[in-house]
Design an enzyme around this catalytic site. Structure first.
Site, PDB file in Angstrom:
ATOM      1  N   THR A 233       0.902  -0.984   0.008  1.00  0.00           N
ATOM      2  CA  THR A 233       0.064  -0.019  -0.050  1.00  0.00           C
ATOM      3  C   THR A 233       0.993   1.468   0.043  1.00  0.00           C
ATOM      4  OG1 THR A 233      -1.830  -1.096   1.076  1.00  0.00           O
ATOM      5  CG2 THR A 233      -1.845   1.189   1.117  1.00  0.00           C
TER       6      THR A 233
ATOM      7  N   LYS B 199      -7.031   1.984  -3.775  1.00  0.00           N
ATOM      8  CA  LYS B 199      -6.653   1.248  -2.376  1.00  0.00           C
ATOM      9  C   LYS B 199      -6.694   2.578  -1.494  1.00  0.00           C
ATOM     10  CE  LYS B 199      -5.688  -1.284   1.006  1.00  0.00           C
ATOM     11  NZ  LYS B 199      -4.131  -1.986   1.249  1.00  0.00           N
TER      12      LYS B 199
ATOM     13  N   LYS C  38       0.052   5.519   8.593  1.00  0.00           N
ATOM     14  CA  LYS C  38       0.948   5.555   7.119  1.00  0.00           C
ATOM     15  C   LYS C  38      -0.021   5.788   6.110  1.00  0.00           C
ATOM     16  CE  LYS C  38       1.980   2.252   5.206  1.00  0.00           C
ATOM     17  NZ  LYS C  38       1.282   1.546   3.808  1.00  0.00           N
TER      18      LYS C  38
END
Length: 316
Positions: A121, A196, A264
């Site tokens: 990701t 995503k 994050k």
């Protein structure tokens, strides 16, 4: 006829070497990054009969896969030399950069025409940078992040959001389907990670809103059990929250998706919003709440521990 047979056999050998097919007829795959998600994804490739070569900074994490038949090589470079398809599942852009372009990185050692699938990701601009780097080297690239945590990863029930050329996706679909239940081609390189990012903004927002609602409800005198029973049947509650009920009720917050990685992801979304000139005040409020929860010592816990942070913060 003998000459034709010889020529056919020659090209068959050359093709097999080019795409590195194992003796069982499956593609020989390299997998780098054996954390809580990567180890399970790699395990499902083994279950489907693929010849698997793995690397992880901590070799101990590869132990179960080695026991199941995977080969361990000492660097990403050696993995790249052994295969024509590499899948990476790493924590953040800096880790991906190190594996791809650092000392003993994989990109200098992949054969031209090989395919790199990055399921990490990361942010869309980073995926596009990696795609451009691959193109300069005559390599193919797909960004293919996943939706799902440890249980879907173990059960091969992940969703893949893919950015890249359709023919590359068609080639890799059997590999992705070995690890997941659905594959979505979102568009060109960077679009898989873009999807995503959008998904994880909703994921974090739903968890934050649910946690705050639960804390308020309990403060008003409604039992936690009744709140769960009612809210989880409500159409306004995200379905995934039912999976978080046992973690909240027991207070264990066993890690399925660490809170620190949620932070994050939200930071990367914030950077992307800045790059696009999009104002996202709600995103920033959630991101800072998650940051405070991480600073309170909950970073290694599941991201549902955001509930615990809100509850303790309101107890004074």
């Amino acid at each position: 006829m003998l000459a034709l047979s010889f020529i056919y056999r020659y090209f068959e050998i050359e093709l097999k070497q080019a795409i590195k097919i194992s003796e069982g007829g499956h593609v020989k795959v390299g997998f780098i990054g054996l954390g809580i998600m990567g180890s399970r994804m790699a395990g499902n490739l083994l279950k489907k009969g693929h010849d698997l070569v793995v690397f992880n900074r901590t070799k101990d994490k590869a132990g179960p896969l080695i026991a199941q038949g995977a080969s361990f090589l000492e660097t990403p470079a050696k993995v790249a030399e052994a295969v024509s398809v590499v899948i990476t599942m790493l924590s953040e852009p800096t880790a991906v950069t190190e594996v791809a372009l650092g000392k003993d990185g994989l990109l200098d050692h992949l054969t031209k025409g090989s395919l790199w699938i990055d399921s990490s990701t990361v942010n869309p601009s980073f995926s596009r940078e990696m795609a451009d780097e691959c193109k300069r080297r005559g390599l193919r690239f797909l960004d293919a992040p996943v939706v799902g945590s440890t249980i879907p990863a173990e059960q091969a029930q992940l969703l893949f959001f893919v950015g890249g050329e359709r023919e590359d996706l068609e080639f890799s679909t059997p590999l992705l389907e070995a690890m997941g239940r659905a594959v979505f081609h979102v568009g060109k390189n960077g679009m898989g990670t873009a999807m995503k990012m959008v998904n994880n903004i909703l994921l974090a927002g739903a968890m934050a809103a649910f946690s705050e609602a639960m804390v308020l409800g309990e403060t008003l005198g409604i039992s936690r059990e009744l709140l769960f029973d009612i809210l989880l049947k409500s159409p306004v509650t995200a379905p995934f929250l039912a999976l978080k009920r046992p973690l909240i009720e027991t207070g264990t917050f066993e890690t399925q998706f660490p809170l620190k990685w949620m932070h994050k992801d939200l930071q990367l979304a914030s950077v992307t919003a800045y790059e696009c000139g999009v104002a996202m005040p709600g995103l920033h409020a959630i991101k800072e709440s998650v940051a405070l929860a991480v600073r309170s010592g909950l970073g290694e816990k599941d991201f549902s521990a955001l509930y615990q942070y809100f509850k303790k913060s309101n107890q004074g």
